[in-house]
Scaffold this motif. Structure first.
Motif, short mmCIF file in Angstrom:
data_model
loop_
_atom_site.label_atom_id
_atom_site.label_comp_id
_atom_site.label_asym_id
_atom_site.label_seq_id
_atom_site.Cartn_x
_atom_site.Cartn_y
_atom_site.Cartn_z
N UNK A 109 52.43 37.22 -24.55
CA UNK A 109 51.46 37.90 -24.10
C UNK A 109 51.01 36.54 -24.32
N UNK A 110 49.80 36.31 -23.25
CA UNK A 110 48.36 35.18 -23.37
C UNK A 110 47.39 35.82 -23.11
N UNK A 142 48.16 39.10 -31.75
CA UNK A 142 47.86 37.55 -30.57
C UNK A 142 48.14 36.19 -30.69
N UNK A 143 49.22 34.99 -30.25
CA UNK A 143 49.25 34.17 -31.11
C UNK A 143 48.85 33.09 -29.19
N UNK A 144 48.64 33.65 -28.65
CA UNK A 144 48.41 32.58 -27.56
C UNK A 144 47.28 33.36 -26.59
N UNK A 169 48.50 28.85 -29.14
CA UNK A 169 49.14 28.66 -28.60
C UNK A 169 48.03 28.87 -27.11
N UNK A 170 46.81 27.35 -26.88
CA UNK A 170 46.31 27.78 -26.33
C UNK A 170 46.36 27.06 -25.11
N UNK A 171 46.42 27.60 -23.78
CA UNK A 171 46.27 27.38 -21.96
C UNK A 171 44.97 27.18 -22.25
N UNK A 172 44.67 25.55 -21.69
CA UNK A 172 43.61 25.79 -20.66
C UNK A 172 43.97 26.44 -18.49
N UNK A 173 43.04 27.20 -18.21
CA UNK A 173 43.69 27.88 -17.55
C UNK A 173 42.21 27.41 -15.82
N UNK A 174 43.12 26.68 -15.27
CA UNK A 174 42.19 26.71 -13.66
C UNK A 174 41.06 25.24 -14.00
N UNK A 188 40.67 16.69 -25.87
CA UNK A 188 41.05 18.18 -26.54
C UNK A 188 42.58 18.47 -26.85
N UNK A 189 43.62 18.46 -26.73
CA UNK A 189 44.81 18.59 -27.46
C UNK A 189 44.90 20.34 -27.42
N UNK A 190 45.05 21.31 -26.05
CA UNK A 190 45.53 22.29 -26.09
C UNK A 190 46.52 22.78 -26.16
N UNK A 191 47.57 23.24 -26.50
CA UNK A 191 48.97 23.49 -26.17
C UNK A 191 49.51 23.50 -24.58
N UNK A 192 48.56 23.41 -23.49
CA UNK A 192 48.93 23.04 -22.10
C UNK A 192 47.46 23.37 -21.34
#
Length: 224
Positions: A109-110, A142-144, A169-174, A188-192
């Motif tokens: 769950x993210x 929560x881990x993501x 675990x960070x995903x930058x969306x949009x 910046x270095x997010x996970x994705x």
């Protein structure tokens, strides 16, 4: 410099495109693109299942990004995520009920952080409030996170400060829609990060297909 993961979203303006299956089939052999997903709006459930099965058969990791916000809709989307066989549910406003349901089904769950509303989605709240929200959710297990950084009034600063402050675990969306913003993701270095509309609007190869644009992004990321 950290190489982020690219999550290709078969969505345009926060809605899954009608020919998502055909587009995936035309692009599945691009080996460096491992992560694929789409939204919980735009296609009937049987078609969603068909696409997920094709993605899994091709060895891909799959994501359902949920852009509905009330609890009932989010819980319904979580059930769809399980039924269709996705690997991860991204998005939803955080709800204990959704978290509990996904835990029971061993689903990653993210969720979104901050105040998210609208379609296309908008992110509100101060950077400090959004970071604190993430810390509060981490205390719940929560881990993501799925953060709509560029849907905020101060997108790059938010993305940078959030990734620095949050060990998850960070995903930058949009709205990662240019080579410059891809460079920023590496910095910046997010996970994705997710990318969808920019591939459909041909931001990288103006006269090319979806595949041409995706290949251009994949090649650019491989060379960095």
């Amino acid at each position: 410099m950290t190489k982020p993961n690219l999550i290709v979203m078969l969505t345009h303006n926060d809605v899954t495109v009608k020919d998502a299956y055909d587009i995936f089939e035309a692009c599945k052999d691009i080996e460096s693109v491992q992560h694929w997903g789409f939204k919980n709006v735009g296609l009937p459930k049987d078609e969603m299942k068909r696409i997920v099965q094709a993605m899994k058969a091709a060895g891909k990791t799959t994501y359902l990004e949920v852009v509905t916000y009330d609890e009932d809709s989010c819980l319904e989307a979580a059930k769809t995520c399980i039924e269709c066989g996705f690997d991860t549910l991204m998005g939803t406003v955080y709800y204990e009920s959704v978290h509990k349901y996904l835990n029971e089904h061993h689903m990653t769950y993210s969720p979104f952080v901050g105040k998210v509303s609208g379609s296309p989605s908008v992110l509100e709240g101060t950077i400090e409030e959004i970071i604190q929200n993430a810390k509060d959710l981490m205390a719940k297990g929560i881990t993501a996170f799925d953060i709509l950084a560029y849907r905020h009034t101060d997108g790059e600063t938010l993305a940078r400060e959030f990734c620095a402050a949050i060990d998850a675990q960070v995903a930058i969306a949009g709205s990662i829609s240019s080579y410059e913003r891809i460079d920023t993701m590496f910095d910046i270095g997010p996970w994705g990060f997710t990318m969808g509309s920019a591939l459909f609007t041909k931001n990288f190869v103006a006269d090319g297909s979806f595949r041409d644009n995706l290949q251009a992004v994949a090649d650019y990321m491989e060379k960095k």
